[in-house]
Design an enzyme around this catalytic site. Structure first.
Site, PDB file in Angstrom:
ATOM      1  N   GLU A 117      -9.867 -28.252 -18.469  1.00  0.00           N
ATOM      2  CA  GLU A 117     -10.045 -27.036 -19.252  1.00  0.00           C
ATOM      3  C   GLU A 117      -8.940 -26.029 -18.947  1.00  0.00           C
ATOM      4  OE1 GLU A 117     -14.075 -25.708 -18.507  1.00  0.00           O
ATOM      5  OE2 GLU A 117     -14.805 -27.780 -18.477  1.00  0.00           O
ATOM      6  N   GLU A 223     -16.968 -18.803 -24.181  1.00  0.00           N
ATOM      7  CA  GLU A 223     -18.121 -19.052 -23.309  1.00  0.00           C
ATOM      8  C   GLU A 223     -18.378 -17.786 -22.500  1.00  0.00           C
ATOM      9  OE1 GLU A 223     -19.261 -21.691 -19.306  1.00  0.00           O
ATOM     10  OE2 GLU A 223     -17.380 -22.033 -20.370  1.00  0.00           O
TER      11      GLU A 223
END
Length: 311
Positions: A117, A223
């Site tokens: 990520e 997120e």
């Protein structure tokens, strides 16, 4: 890996004002005398996976450990992904929460999930917008941010993980974005992380089982971690802190030039995209089908966190 999508924005980090690193060396962020490993753990963990969440279309469903998402997914066989991500400084209600905008490159199968990520994060007590990287090889049972533990091999003398950006977007003002990419080198098998045309470093293929070959899912989006302080949804913002419906460019945050690298190592727009929004009353996402504001394939996303309908 080459791209024409970087634009003219010269990405800078705060430490650049003190100079640069000699060739053959790398910048490493100092923790400082006030660094507290326990607090660092609280700010940045637990990391969760958008792939473990069910009933994502239900307005009041929460992700594992109170993680919420406004993202898109593509499934297939991939050698990586990239996107230009709008840089913002979302406001957090409490220091133990965070707000992230990122790319996930994931391998799923019979063994635990693997993920690499990259993107930007706000939320470690200082409320600065920092470049971050993360990986897990065991389905988020454990994982590692930046260079906090073994795994990532840093090669760049220009860009450092965990360092803050100097230029950010402003509401109804100047917009700043940077191209983030995660790409598998077909010769070595290593997963390289690139920011605005600079190869920052790589995760060795030997770290992974599911990602030792190709990724099976790629996601892009926001997120947040919401601890539901005082039994209500906190006002931690995602992206710019404004919904896509509020006006688009200059108001809502965006991803553009969203692309995957397919099994033939060709960069192209994602297909059969799935929207993934855990709580649309708090955070939302709208794909820019007409490409009027975003270039190539893109979307607007974000939200204020707390409102009359957000619970």
């Amino acid at each position: 890996m080459k791209s024409d999508n970087f634009g003219t924005f010269q990405l800078t980090q705060t430490w650049h004002k003190y100079g640069s690193c000699p060739q053959g060396s790398i910048p490493i962020r100092r923790k400082g005398k006030d660094y507290n490993p326990a607090l660092w753990h609280d700010y940045r963990h637990p990391k969760s996976s958008p792939y473990k969440i069910t009933n994502a279309s239900q307005p009041n469903s929460l992700g594992a450990n109170n993680h919420e998402y406004a993202a898109i997914k593509a499934h297939g066989n991939f050698l990586g992904a990239q996107a230009k991500i709008n840089l913002w400084k979302p406001v957090l209600e409490i220091p133990a929460e965070f707000s992230v905008s990122q790319i996930w490159v994931v391998g799923e199968g019979d063994s635990p999930l693997n993920s690499v990520e990259a993107g930007w994060i706000v939320g470690r007590g200082d409320n600065l917008t920092r470049f971050f990287i993360y990986y897990t090889a065991d389905g988020y049972n454990s994982g590692c941010y930046n260079t906090d533990c073994g795994g990532f091999v840093q090669t760049s003398s220009i860009i450092a993980p965990d360092c803050s950006f100097t230029e950010l977007s402003t509401f109804k003002g100047g917009q700043k974005d940077a191209t983030f990419s995660i790409h598998k080198d077909q010769s070595s098998g290593n997963w390289w992380v690139q920011v605005q045309g600079t190869q920052v470093g790589y995760y060795p293929s030997s770290l992974f089982k599911q990602l030792s070959n190709m990724a099976t899912t790629v996601s892009w989006g926001g997120e947040i971690l919401n601890w539901k302080d005082q039994r209500r949804h906190t006002s931690t913002q995602m992206g710019s802190g404004h919904f896509p419906s509020e006006g688009g460019l200059g108001t809502s945050s965006y991803f553009n030039w969203v692309q995957v690298f397919d099994a033939n190592n060709t960069a192209k727009n994602p297909e059969n995209v799935e929207k993934f929004i855990t709580n649309p009353n708090c955070y939302d996402l709208e794909i820019d089908d007409n490409h009027l504001d975003t270039n190539g394939y893109g979307f607007y996303y974000g939200g204020p966190g707390y409102s009359n309908k957000c619970q």
